[in-house]
Design an enzyme around this catalytic site. Structure first.
Site, short mmCIF file in Angstrom:
data_model
loop_
_atom_site.label_atom_id
_atom_site.label_comp_id
_atom_site.label_asym_id
_atom_site.label_seq_id
_atom_site.Cartn_x
_atom_site.Cartn_y
_atom_site.Cartn_z
NE ARG A 22 26.96 -40.95 29.40
CZ ARG A 22 26.89 -41.18 28.09
NH1 ARG A 22 25.80 -40.86 27.42
NH2 ARG A 22 27.90 -41.76 27.46
CG ASP A 23 25.39 -44.50 26.53
OD1 ASP A 23 24.24 -44.62 26.11
OD2 ASP A 23 26.37 -44.31 25.79
CG HIS A 38 25.76 -47.39 21.39
ND1 HIS A 38 24.79 -47.35 22.36
CD2 HIS A 38 26.57 -46.33 21.63
CE1 HIS A 38 25.01 -46.32 23.17
NE2 HIS A 38 26.09 -45.67 22.74
CB CYS A 60 22.07 -41.19 22.02
SG CYS A 60 21.92 -39.40 21.94
P1 HMG Z 1 19.98 -25.24 25.40
O1 HMG Z 1 18.53 -25.29 25.65
O2 HMG Z 1 20.47 -24.76 24.07
O3 HMG Z 1 20.74 -24.45 26.56
O4 HMG Z 1 20.55 -26.68 25.64
P2 HMG Z 1 20.85 -22.91 26.89
O5 HMG Z 1 22.27 -22.64 27.15
O6 HMG Z 1 20.12 -22.10 25.87
O7 HMG Z 1 20.04 -22.80 28.28
C1 HMG Z 1 18.64 -23.02 28.38
C2 HMG Z 1 18.27 -23.31 29.83
O8 HMG Z 1 18.86 -24.55 30.22
C3 HMG Z 1 18.79 -22.27 30.82
O9 HMG Z 1 17.84 -22.19 31.88
C4 HMG Z 1 20.04 -22.88 31.36
O10 HMG Z 1 20.41 -22.45 32.64
C5 HMG Z 1 19.68 -24.34 31.38
P3 HMG Z 1 16.78 -20.98 31.97
O11 HMG Z 1 17.60 -19.73 31.98
O12 HMG Z 1 15.91 -21.11 30.74
O13 HMG Z 1 16.05 -21.27 33.25
N1 HMG Z 1 20.86 -25.18 31.26
C6 HMG Z 1 21.25 -26.10 32.16
N2 HMG Z 1 20.70 -26.52 33.32
C7 HMG Z 1 21.37 -27.46 34.01
N3 HMG Z 1 22.52 -28.02 33.58
C8 HMG Z 1 23.09 -27.63 32.42
C9 HMG Z 1 22.45 -26.64 31.67
N4 HMG Z 1 22.73 -26.05 30.49
C10 HMG Z 1 21.77 -25.17 30.25
N5 HMG Z 1 24.22 -28.19 32.01
C11 HMG Z 1 22.28 -28.24 26.20
C12 HMG Z 1 21.91 -27.01 25.41
C13 HMG Z 1 23.62 -28.73 25.71
C14 HMG Z 1 22.34 -27.90 27.67
C15 HMG Z 1 21.17 -29.32 25.96
O14 HMG Z 1 21.05 -29.51 24.58
C16 HMG Z 1 21.48 -30.64 26.61
O15 HMG Z 1 21.45 -30.74 27.83
N6 HMG Z 1 21.74 -31.69 25.80
C17 HMG Z 1 22.13 -32.98 26.34
C18 HMG Z 1 21.63 -34.11 25.48
C19 HMG Z 1 22.17 -35.40 26.00
O16 HMG Z 1 22.47 -35.54 27.18
N7 HMG Z 1 22.25 -36.41 25.12
C20 HMG Z 1 22.72 -37.73 25.49
C21 HMG Z 1 24.16 -37.78 25.85
S1 HMG Z 1 25.25 -37.84 24.43
C22 HMG Z 1 25.36 -39.53 24.08
O17 HMG Z 1 24.63 -40.33 24.63
C23 HMG Z 1 26.42 -40.01 23.13
C24 HMG Z 1 27.60 -40.69 23.85
O18 HMG Z 1 27.17 -41.79 24.62
C25 HMG Z 1 28.63 -41.19 22.81
C26 HMG Z 1 27.99 -42.01 21.67
O19 HMG Z 1 27.30 -43.00 21.96
O20 HMG Z 1 28.18 -41.61 20.54
C27 HMG Z 1 28.32 -39.72 24.77
MG MG Z 2 26.72 -43.79 23.86
#
Ligand code: HMG
Ligand code: MG
Length: 307
Positions: A15-16, A209, A240
């Site tokens: 994933r990450d 990290h 990220c």
């Molecule tokens: P948004 O654009 O604000 O979402 O994104 P929305 O609710 O306004 O929806 C917009 C569209 O997206 C809609 O579709 C939804 O259905 C669709 P439309 O009606 O326009 O056709 N949608 C989805 N589709 C599939 N799966 C879903 C989903 N949600 C909405 N789950 C959202 C908000 C949170 C979804 C977006 O910002 C996002 O996906 N962000 C993820 C970013 C990410 O993955 N970052 C990396 C992971 S975090 C990390 O790495 C840190 C960690 O490792 C810890 C550390 O290191 O600190 C965990």
């Molecule tokens: Mg991470």
């Protein structure tokens, strides 16, 4: 040093790691690599992410990956979930654990999940409640605990507030993310000292990290303070895409080497990681960051040269 006898190593590479690869890997390659992790005996594997695929195209095939991997009984196969839509997709694949996530800093939260911190709590509470009703384990990541790429240092009180709120809203475990790898051992001690006043060690994980090479030293501090869950990514993959400057997680192979030397059980043997490391190098098509992989592969290359 007083150290735990046994720890959990939570593999986040699929994933990450893969979310931060420059290219989108073929689903079959991901499945082959994850199967090799299962065969190597890894007890906890974060397989993918049910976020909006437009935000993380590298993991758009999460459902296909879950459907394709061999699942060994007793192994936890987890996925990142940002909202109800993500939870629906995750539950449909039969996950037995999920991870919700948010940041201690307002700006990273907004850039990463498009909401303020206050707007995020009710979404994650609902996701957690539904998941728990289905008997699914829920971890809660708190990102930017030791520093934010947009805001700099983050007050420990703010970290504490976010972590306690997620626990209050039902998550089983908090994973403290050093998203951009800025923590030193002194920072780790300071943050853990504050949080351990309110949270038992068995509900805290460290997600370090290794951007500046301090991750293993920070983990050693965590071990001495009784923490028993550590996130890592094979080969030191990770980062990220919404945190500029974030680079790889602490490498599972380096972490396991250190744990073995300390006589701490994790259920993973260093030699068993050789095949998944070779498989990983094949699927990503470049050399790896970890020290252990530099020993294993004759090129000795540590960073992103071609194979
Ligand atoms: P948004 O654009 O604000 O979402 O994104 P929305 O609710 O306004 O929806 C917009 C569209 O997206 C809609 O579709 C939804 O259905 C669709 P439309 O009606 O326009 O056709 N949608 C989805 N589709 C599939 N799966 C879903 C989903 N949600 C909405 N789950 C959202 C908000 C949170 C979804 C977006 O910002 C996002 O996906 N962000 C993820 C970013 C990410 O993955 N970052 C990396 C992971 S975090 C990390 O790495 C840190 C960690 O490792 C810890 C550390 O290191 O600190 C965990
Ligand atoms: Mg991470």
């Amino acid at each position: 040093m007083r150290l735990p006898e046994q720890v959990k190593v939570w593999e986040v590479g699929p994933r990450d790691g893969l979310q931060n690869e420059p290219s989108v890997l073929p689903t079959a390659d991901k499945i082959a690599w994850i199967d090799s992790l299962t065969d190597a005996g890894l007890p906890f594997i974060e397989v993918s992410s049910f976020v909006n695929p437009a935000w993380i195209p590298q993991l758009a095939d999460a459902a296909e990956v879950f459907a394709g991997i061999r699942k060994r009984p007793g192994v936890v196969y987890s996925a990142l979930v940002p909202n109800e839509r993500g939870l629906e997709r995750a539950l449909a694949t039969g996950v037995n654990a999920i991870a919700v996530f948010m940041s201690a800093s307002e700006t990273h939260n907004k850039r990463n999940i498009n909401k303020t911190i206050a707007q995020t709590y009710p979404v994650l509470r609902e996701v957690t409640r539904t998941a728990k009703e289905q008997g699914v384990f829920v971890r809660g990541y708190v990102s930017t605990v030791f520093g934010c790429p947009y805001e700099g240092a983050i007050a420990v009180d703010q970290v504490s507030r976010v972590a306690l709120r997620l626990l209050e809203d039902g998550v089983d475990e908090i994973s403290l993310g050093d998203t951009i790898g800025v923590a030193t051992p002194a920072d780790t001690e300071r943050v853990l000292e504050a949080l351990l006043k309110h949270i038992p060690t068995n509900r805290l994980a460290l997600h370090m990290h290794d951007t500046r090479g301090t991750a293993l030293a920070n983990i050693l501090v965590g071990l001495t303070m009784g923490v028993t869950t550590f996130d890592s990514a094979l080969g030191g993959l990770g980062g990220c895409p919404y945190a500029p400057g974030a680079s790889g997680n602490v490498a599972t192979d380096d972490l396991v080497y250190m744990l073995e030397g300390l006589g701490i059980l994790s259920g993973i043997r260093s030699e068993a990681l050789e095949r998944p490391l070779a498989e990983l190098r094949r699927v990503v098509g470049h050399s790896l960051r970890s020290h252990a992989s530099a020993v294993q592969f004759s090129d000795g290359g540590m960073e992103c040269g071609s194979v």
